[in-house]
Motif scaffolding. Structure first.
Motif, PDB file in Angstrom:
ATOM      1  N   ARG A 101      -0.666   4.441  -1.804  1.00  9.42           N
ATOM      2  CA  ARG A 101      -1.050   4.055  -3.160  1.00  9.42           C
ATOM      3  C   ARG A 101      -2.282   3.163  -3.119  1.00  9.42           C
ATOM      4  O   ARG A 101      -2.547   2.478  -2.130  1.00  9.42           O
ATOM      5  CB  ARG A 101       0.103   3.302  -3.865  1.00  9.42           C
ATOM      6  N   ILE A 102      -3.024   3.155  -4.227  1.00  6.82           N
ATOM      7  CA  ILE A 102      -4.193   2.293  -4.347  1.00  6.82           C
ATOM      8  C   ILE A 102      -3.700   0.848  -4.480  1.00  6.82           C
ATOM      9  O   ILE A 102      -2.715   0.573  -5.152  1.00  6.82           O
ATOM     10  CB  ILE A 102      -5.051   2.717  -5.557  1.00  6.82           C
ATOM     11  N   ARG A 109      -1.508   5.150 -13.672  1.00  4.24           N
ATOM     12  CA  ARG A 109      -1.882   3.762 -13.382  1.00  4.24           C
ATOM     13  C   ARG A 109      -0.678   2.914 -12.953  1.00  4.24           C
ATOM     14  O   ARG A 109      -0.803   2.009 -12.126  1.00  4.24           O
ATOM     15  CB  ARG A 109      -2.532   3.148 -14.613  1.00  4.24           C
ATOM     16  N   ASP A 110       0.501   3.205 -13.480  1.00  5.02           N
ATOM     17  CA  ASP A 110       1.690   2.440 -13.121  1.00  5.02           C
ATOM     18  C   ASP A 110       2.117   2.694 -11.675  1.00  5.02           C
ATOM     19  O   ASP A 110       2.724   1.838 -11.056  1.00  5.02           O
ATOM     20  CB  ASP A 110       2.856   2.746 -14.054  1.00  5.02           C
ATOM     21  N   LEU A 128       0.799  -1.226   0.000  1.00  2.14           N
ATOM     22  CA  LEU A 128       0.000   0.000   0.000  1.00  2.14           C
ATOM     23  C   LEU A 128       0.831   1.275   0.000  1.00  2.14           C
ATOM     24  O   LEU A 128       0.275   2.363   0.043  1.00  2.14           O
ATOM     25  CB  LEU A 128      -0.917   0.009   1.230  1.00  2.14           C
ATOM     26  N   ARG A 129       2.147   1.113  -0.045  1.00  2.00           N
ATOM     27  CA  ARG A 129       3.058   2.233   0.155  1.00  2.00           C
ATOM     28  C   ARG A 129       2.659   3.017   1.402  1.00  2.00           C
ATOM     29  O   ARG A 129       2.664   4.244   1.429  1.00  2.00           O
ATOM     30  CB  ARG A 129       3.131   3.139  -1.077  1.00  2.00           C
ATOM     31  N   LYS A 130       2.298   2.288   2.409  1.00  2.00           N
ATOM     32  CA  LYS A 130       1.934   2.890   3.699  1.00  2.00           C
ATOM     33  C   LYS A 130       3.221   3.306   4.392  1.00  2.00           C
ATOM     34  O   LYS A 130       4.114   2.479   4.615  1.00  2.00           O
ATOM     35  CB  LYS A 130       1.156   1.875   4.535  1.00  2.00           C
ATOM     36  N   ASN A 131       3.353   4.600   4.705  1.00  2.00           N
ATOM     37  CA  ASN A 131       4.608   5.065   5.283  1.00  2.00           C
ATOM     38  C   ASN A 131       4.841   4.426   6.646  1.00  2.00           C
ATOM     39  O   ASN A 131       3.908   3.964   7.308  1.00  2.00           O
ATOM     40  CB  ASN A 131       4.644   6.600   5.358  1.00  2.00           C
ATOM     41  N   ALA A 132       6.094   4.417   7.065  1.00  2.00           N
ATOM     42  CA  ALA A 132       6.493   3.675   8.263  1.00  2.00           C
ATOM     43  C   ALA A 132       5.763   4.155   9.508  1.00  2.00           C
ATOM     44  O   ALA A 132       5.332   3.342  10.346  1.00  2.00           O
ATOM     45  CB  ALA A 132       8.002   3.776   8.460  1.00  2.00           C
ATOM     46  N   ASN A 141      -3.977   6.217   4.501  1.00  2.00           N
ATOM     47  CA  ASN A 141      -4.064   4.962   3.748  1.00  2.00           C
ATOM     48  C   ASN A 141      -4.619   5.208   2.341  1.00  2.00           C
ATOM     49  O   ASN A 141      -5.319   4.367   1.770  1.00  2.00           O
ATOM     50  CB  ASN A 141      -4.935   3.937   4.486  1.00  2.00           C
ATOM     51  N   ALA A 142      -4.313   6.397   1.791  1.00  2.00           N
ATOM     52  CA  ALA A 142      -4.791   6.800   0.470  1.00  2.00           C
ATOM     53  C   ALA A 142      -6.319   6.731   0.365  1.00  2.00           C
ATOM     54  O   ALA A 142      -6.873   6.438  -0.690  1.00  2.00           O
ATOM     55  CB  ALA A 142      -4.138   5.977  -0.638  1.00  2.00           C
TER      56      ALA A 142
END
Length: 326
Positions: free
Chosen positions: A298-299, A325-326, A65-69, A253-254
Motif C-alpha cells: 500500500r502507499i 483512498r481509504d 506499508l502492508r509489506k508482506n512477510a 513495495n508498491a
C-alpha cells in the motif's frame, strides 16, 4: 541482549539536540569506540536486535506499508543481517593499515601507509520506504568504523519508527547510540549541530537542506537521493519475460523504491505487444482483484496517494487505474 540498567529512563529524558550530540561526542573522545572488540560487540547487538525481534518488525512493516512477510523478511531483515555478517567476517582485515608507494625523492628508507580511523559522531537520517533496512544499514558502517551514532527514523513510517526506536534503546547504551524521533522540527535541530559525518537517504529537496547545513561545519555527507530508472525494451526482447520482470520490479513495495522501473521506452510494435503482456503479468502475480491480494503493498500515506492518482490524468490507463483512498 540489552543495554545496561537505567538506559530507558536516560533515553526518554527530554534532551536538546546539542545535549545528545555532546553526550555522544564525550563517549567518542574517551577512545572506548576504537578497539575491534568494542565494534564487534556493537554489531552483534545490532544483529541480535533484528533476529530476536523479527516478527514484531515484520508486523510493523505491514502496518506501515502492508509489506508482506516474505518481502519484509527478505528485503528489510535478512538483507541487513547479511550485511552485518559480512562486516563481522571482514572487519579485522578492513582495519589493517595499507602500505602506500612512496615517491623516490623521499628517499629509499621512507615508508608510508594508510590507516582507517573513526570520525566521531555520525548522524543517520532514514527514509520511510525501507524504514528498517535504510535505518540500520548505515548504522552498521558507522559502528563498524568506531563512531557513535544519532539515529533519526522516518516519522512517516510511524509503526516501524516506534518499534525500531524502542529496540535500539533497549539494545544499546544511549551514550553510544541515541535515537531522536520526530519530524521536520527535530531534524532541523539536529542539523544545527556539528557532526563528523551525515548519512541521509531521501529526496533531493531535503538532501539540499542537509548538504547546506553540513557545509557550515565542513561536515562530509553521504546522500542517497533516488533517481529515475528507465527501461528500454529492444525489438528482439522476449516480451512475456520482460513483462514479468517489469511487474516484479515495479510492484515491489508498491513501487515505492528508487530502483523501480519509472518508465518504459520501446518502438511502436514492441510497445503494442508489451501492454497485453504486462496486463497478463499483473494478473498472474496479483490475480484479477489486486486490492485483495495478500502480497500487494500500500502507499504510505494520503499525501503520496493523492500525488500518484493525479498522474492518472496525464495518460490512458492500459492496466488497472482503479483506486481507493481509504
Amino acid at each position: 541482549m540489552t543495554a545496561t540498567q537505567g538506559t530507558e529512563s536516560r533515553t526518554h529524558r527530554s534532551e536538546t539536540a546539542a545535549e545528545v550530540v555532546g553526550r555522544l561526542r564525550a563517549t567518542f573522545n574517551t577512545g572506548v569506540t576504537r578497539p575491534l572488540d568494542w565494534r564487534v560487540d556493537q554489531l552483534r547487538r545490532l544483529r541480535a536486535l533484528l533476529v530476536e525481534n523479527e516478527q514484531e518488525l515484520i508486523e510493523a512493516l505491514w502496518a506501515d506499508l502492508r509489506k508482506n512477510a516474505a518481502e519484509a523478511k527478505t528485503q528489510e531483515i535478512d538483507f541487513t543481517v547479511a550485511d552485518i555478517d559480512e562486516t563481522l567476517a571482514n572487519l579485522e582485515s578492513w582495519l589493517q593499515p595499507r602500505p602506500v608507494e612512496v615517491p623516490a625523492h623521499f628517499g629509499p628508507t621512507t615508508t608510508a601507509y594508510t590507516t582507517y580511523d573513526p570520525l566521531g559522531v555520525v548522524l543517520v537520517i532514514a527514509p520511510w520506504n525501507f524504514p528498517l533496512h535504510l535505518l540500520i544499514d548505515p548504522i552498521i558502517g558507522a559502528l563498524a568504523a568506531g563512531n557513535t551514532v544519532v539515529a533519526k527514523p522516518s516519522e512517516i513510517s510511524v509503526h516501524t519508527s516506534a518499534v525500531a526506536s524502542r529496540l535500539l534503546r533497549e539494545y544499546f547504551d544511549p551514550d553510544v547510540l541515541s535515537v531522536v524521533e520526530g519530524g521536520a522540527e527535530e531534524t532541523t535541530a539536529l542539523l544545527a549541530q556539528r557532526f563528523d559525518h551525515i548519512f541521509y537517504t531521501g529526496n533531493g529537496t531535503v538532501g539540499r537542506i542537509v548538504m547546506a547545513a553540513a557545509a557550515k561545519n565542513l561536515t562530509p555527507v553521504t546522500l542517497e537521493l533516488g533517481g529515475k530508472s528507465p527501461v528500454f525494451v529492444a525489438p528482439d526482447a522476449d516480451v512475456d519475460e520482460t513483462a514479468k520482470r517489469l511487474v516484479g520490479g515495479k510492484f515491489g513495495n508498491a513501487g515505492q523504491q528508487c530502483i523501480a522501473p519509472d518508465y518504459v521506452l520501446a518502438d511502436p510494435v514492441t510497445a503494442a505487444a508489451l501492454v497485453p503482456a504486462l496486463r497478463a503479468a499483473v494478473e498472474a502475480q496479483f490475480g484479477t482483484s489486486p486490492q485483495t491480494a495478500a502480497d500487494f503493498g500500500r502507499i504510505i500515506n494520503e499525501r503520496h496517494f493523492d500525488r500518484l492518482t493525479r498522474l492518472l490524468d496525464s495518460g490512458r490507463a492500459a492496466v488497472g487505474g482503479q483506486h481507493d483512498r481509504d
